[in-house]
Design an enzyme around this catalytic site. Structure first.
Site, PDB file in Angstrom:
ATOM      1  N   LYS A  13       0.833  -1.212   0.000  1.00 57.91           N
ATOM      2  CA  LYS A  13       0.000   0.000   0.000  1.00 57.91           C
ATOM      3  C   LYS A  13       0.863   1.255   0.000  1.00 57.91           C
ATOM      4  CE  LYS A  13      -2.122  -1.007   3.948  1.00 57.91           C
ATOM      5  NZ  LYS A  13      -1.495  -2.308   4.308  1.00 57.91           N
ATOM      6  N   ARG A 122      11.581  -6.218   4.469  1.00 58.46           N
ATOM      7  CA  ARG A 122      11.359  -4.775   4.352  1.00 58.46           C
ATOM      8  C   ARG A 122      12.288  -3.987   5.253  1.00 58.46           C
ATOM      9  NH1 ARG A 122       5.432  -2.340   4.761  1.00 58.46           N
ATOM     10  NH2 ARG A 122       5.496  -3.012   6.932  1.00 58.46           N
TER      11      ARG A 122
HETATM   12  P1  AMP Z   1       1.368   0.552   8.938  1.00 57.35           P
HETATM   13  O1  AMP Z   1       2.591   1.337   8.668  1.00 57.35           O
HETATM   14  O2  AMP Z   1       0.163   1.051   8.179  1.00 57.35           O
HETATM   15  O3  AMP Z   1       1.574  -0.940   8.775  1.00 57.35           O
HETATM   16  O4  AMP Z   1       1.005   0.795  10.489  1.00 57.35           O
HETATM   17  C1  AMP Z   1       1.920   0.430  11.502  1.00 57.35           C
HETATM   18  C2  AMP Z   1       1.209   0.370  12.832  1.00 57.35           C
HETATM   19  O5  AMP Z   1       0.675   1.661  13.175  1.00 57.35           O
HETATM   20  C3  AMP Z   1       0.019  -0.572  12.897  1.00 57.35           C
HETATM   21  O6  AMP Z   1       0.376  -1.928  13.092  1.00 57.35           O
HETATM   22  C4  AMP Z   1      -0.747   0.029  14.084  1.00 57.35           C
HETATM   23  O7  AMP Z   1      -0.102  -0.286  15.312  1.00 57.35           O
HETATM   24  C5  AMP Z   1      -0.571   1.530  13.853  1.00 57.35           C
HETATM   25  N1  AMP Z   1      -1.646   2.042  12.965  1.00 57.35           N
HETATM   26  C6  AMP Z   1      -1.500   2.534  11.715  1.00 57.35           C
HETATM   27  N2  AMP Z   1      -2.679   2.903  11.208  1.00 57.35           N
HETATM   28  C7  AMP Z   1      -3.597   2.629  12.153  1.00 57.35           C
HETATM   29  C8  AMP Z   1      -5.009   2.754  12.224  1.00 57.35           C
HETATM   30  N3  AMP Z   1      -5.724   3.232  11.188  1.00 57.35           N
HETATM   31  N4  AMP Z   1      -5.629   2.366  13.362  1.00 57.35           N
HETATM   32  C9  AMP Z   1      -4.935   1.896  14.413  1.00 57.35           C
HETATM   33  N5  AMP Z   1      -3.604   1.720  14.404  1.00 57.35           N
HETATM   34  C10 AMP Z   1      -2.934   2.083  13.291  1.00 57.35           C
END
Ligand code: AMP
Length: 212
Positions: A13, A122
């Site tokens: 993404k 990654r």
């Molecule tokens: P990502 O980089 O999108 O994989 O997000 C990394 C981490 O940030 C996730 O595993 C959650 O701990 C937190 N996080 C990111 N987006 C959200 C969201 N929309 N709701 C809750 N936690 C989030």
């Protein structure tokens, strides 16, 4: 365009969103990057979410929704945005509908084995958030970002135990959003491939107007 990137961790993404910023001319808003930046600077938000993010669980809806509401109110997001990593729960999607009219949701599918290969390899720039991969997309200088000279590191939540937790969380809390947006008639499905150029092609097809 007001676009949501939906898909499991490791679907690509963030990489797709970052590559699309210049094509769509709207900001890429990643809640994960916002949280990681806050954690790096030890801000009150960073200290509050650090243990949760590192373990692969979700930050609470109220904190996350408020953060996105404020970000979408900024000038550069008025003409559109690419939301990456938000919404991740049904309450987040319902709250978003109350303050912004989403135009399209791209739902990215990827096999479990590809997820593990992507996330296990990654690496991320601590400063600008750019994603690299130890096999498919190495930085020119080991450990240093090609774009901003920041430190390239392994996210704590890309370690084995946290990956499993994130996949569980995705299936239980985020996957129901596929049906939520399908019923609204704005969801487009696409496949992610391990070869990034093929994924980008699928993504451009998913964005083509005739698909919705
Ligand atoms: P990502 O980089 O999108 O994989 O997000 C990394 C981490 O940030 C996730 O595993 C959650 O701990 C937190 N996080 C990111 N987006 C959200 C969201 N929309 N709701 C809750 N936690 C989030």
């Amino acid at each position: 365009m007001k676009l949501i990137m939906l898909g499991p961790p490791g679907a690509g993404k963030g990489t797709l969103a970052a590559k699309s910023v210049n094509i769509l001319n709207v900001p890429h808003i990643s809640t994960g990057t916002i949280f990681r930046t806050a954690m790096s600077s030890n801000s009150p938000l960073g200290l509050k979410v650090k243990a949760i993010v590192e373990s692969g669980r979700l930050v609470d809806d109220q904190t996350t929704i408020e953060l996105v509401r404020e970000r979408l109110a900024q000038e550069d997001a008025q003409k559109g945005y690419i939301l990456d990593g938000f919404p991740r729960t049904i309450p987040q999607a319902e709250a978003l509908a109350g303050f912004s009219a989403v135009g399209k949701v791209v739902n990215i599918s990827i096999s479990d084995s590809d997820i593990l290969e992507r996330l296990g390899g990654r690496r991320v720039c601590r400063k600008c958030g750019h994603n690299f991969h130890v096999v498919y997309d190495k930085p020119a200088r080991e450990g240093i970002c090609d774009h901003c000279d920041g430190e390239v590191y392994t996210r704590d939540d890309d370690k084995d135990e946290a990956i499993q937790k994130r996949l569980e969380v995705y299936r239980a809390q985020t996957a129901p959003l596929i049906q939520f947006y399908r019923e609204k008639g704005i969801l487009v499905d696409m496949n992610a491939m391990i070869k990034f150029e093929d994924t980008m092609e699928n993504f451009k097809n998913a964005l083509a107007p005739r698909r919705v």
